[in-house]
Design a protein around this motif. Structure first.
Motif, PDB file in Angstrom:
ATOM      1  N   LEU A  35     -38.827  28.728  24.902  1.00 52.23           N
ATOM      2  CA  LEU A  35     -37.905  28.995  23.792  1.00 52.23           C
ATOM      3  C   LEU A  35     -38.625  29.709  22.658  1.00 52.23           C
ATOM      4  O   LEU A  35     -38.089  30.661  22.072  1.00 52.23           O
ATOM      5  CB  LEU A  35     -37.278  27.692  23.286  1.00 52.23           C
ATOM      6  N   TYR A  58     -37.800  32.393  32.893  1.00 48.24           N
ATOM      7  CA  TYR A  58     -36.717  32.211  31.928  1.00 48.24           C
ATOM      8  C   TYR A  58     -35.435  31.794  32.646  1.00 48.24           C
ATOM      9  O   TYR A  58     -34.774  30.850  32.248  1.00 48.24           O
ATOM     10  CB  TYR A  58     -36.477  33.503  31.138  1.00 48.24           C
ATOM     11  N   LEU A  62     -34.395  28.223  31.338  1.00 46.62           N
ATOM     12  CA  LEU A  62     -33.680  28.312  30.070  1.00 46.62           C
ATOM     13  C   LEU A  62     -32.322  28.988  30.101  1.00 46.62           C
ATOM     14  O   LEU A  62     -31.521  28.751  29.209  1.00 46.62           O
ATOM     15  CB  LEU A  62     -34.541  29.083  29.049  1.00 46.62           C
ATOM     16  N   GLU A  63     -32.070  29.826  31.052  1.00 46.15           N
ATOM     17  CA  GLU A  63     -30.881  30.675  31.012  1.00 46.15           C
ATOM     18  C   GLU A  63     -29.589  29.881  30.817  1.00 46.15           C
ATOM     19  O   GLU A  63     -28.778  30.205  29.956  1.00 46.15           O
ATOM     20  CB  GLU A  63     -30.798  31.522  32.278  1.00 46.15           C
ATOM     21  N   VAL A  66     -29.523  28.141  27.227  1.00 47.51           N
ATOM     22  CA  VAL A  66     -29.275  29.087  26.139  1.00 47.51           C
ATOM     23  C   VAL A  66     -27.826  29.563  26.170  1.00 47.51           C
ATOM     24  O   VAL A  66     -27.213  29.783  25.124  1.00 47.51           O
ATOM     25  CB  VAL A  66     -30.264  30.278  26.215  1.00 47.51           C
TER      26      VAL A  66
END
Length: 126
Positions: A35, A58, A62-63, A66
């Motif tokens: 992040l 990512y 995280l995708e 987010v």
């Protein structure tokens, strides 16, 4: 290029490196470093930010978070285990600091509650 962008670029690279190590080593957290890398790259260079958003690291970690969809159960467990281990080390080292131990317990409890009830669990992508 101004110094601020250079600072963010260096910070993003360091955070990406630590996040990558965290994917391999169980004691380093992956998500917070990634992040931070995303934030740093977004503030330093549009090209670096686009590259970072396309990496598998990512996309895997995280995708979905987010995008506001949540995290897979495996990702949530990995984060909670990592934080628990790190806080346990801090807890053990503070054997003479009762207030420090109480603060660590409080932070740990809120961390676990947040990941259990605050972050939506989504099915693993195949």
């Amino acid at each position: 290029m101004d110094m601020k962008k250079i600072f963010y670029m260096i910070g993003g690279c360091i955070s990406l490196g630590l996040g990558t190590l965290g994917a391999v080593l169980p004691l380093l957290p992956v998500v917070p470093f990634l992040l931070l890398a995303a934030i740093c790259f977004a503030r330093s260079s549009r090209r670096l930010h686009s590259w970072f958003l396309g990496t598998s690291l990512y996309k895997k970690n995280l995708e979905t978070y987010v995008a506001g969809k949540g995290m897979t159960r495996q990702t949530k467990i990995r984060i909670m285990v990592t934080v628990t281990l790190l806080m346990a080390v801090g807890f053990a080292m503070m054997h003479q600091v009762a207030v420090g131990r109480i603060v660590l317990i409080g932070v740990w409890v809120f961390h676990v509650l947040y990941f259990l009830f605050g972050v939506k669990t989504i099915p693993a992508q195949k």
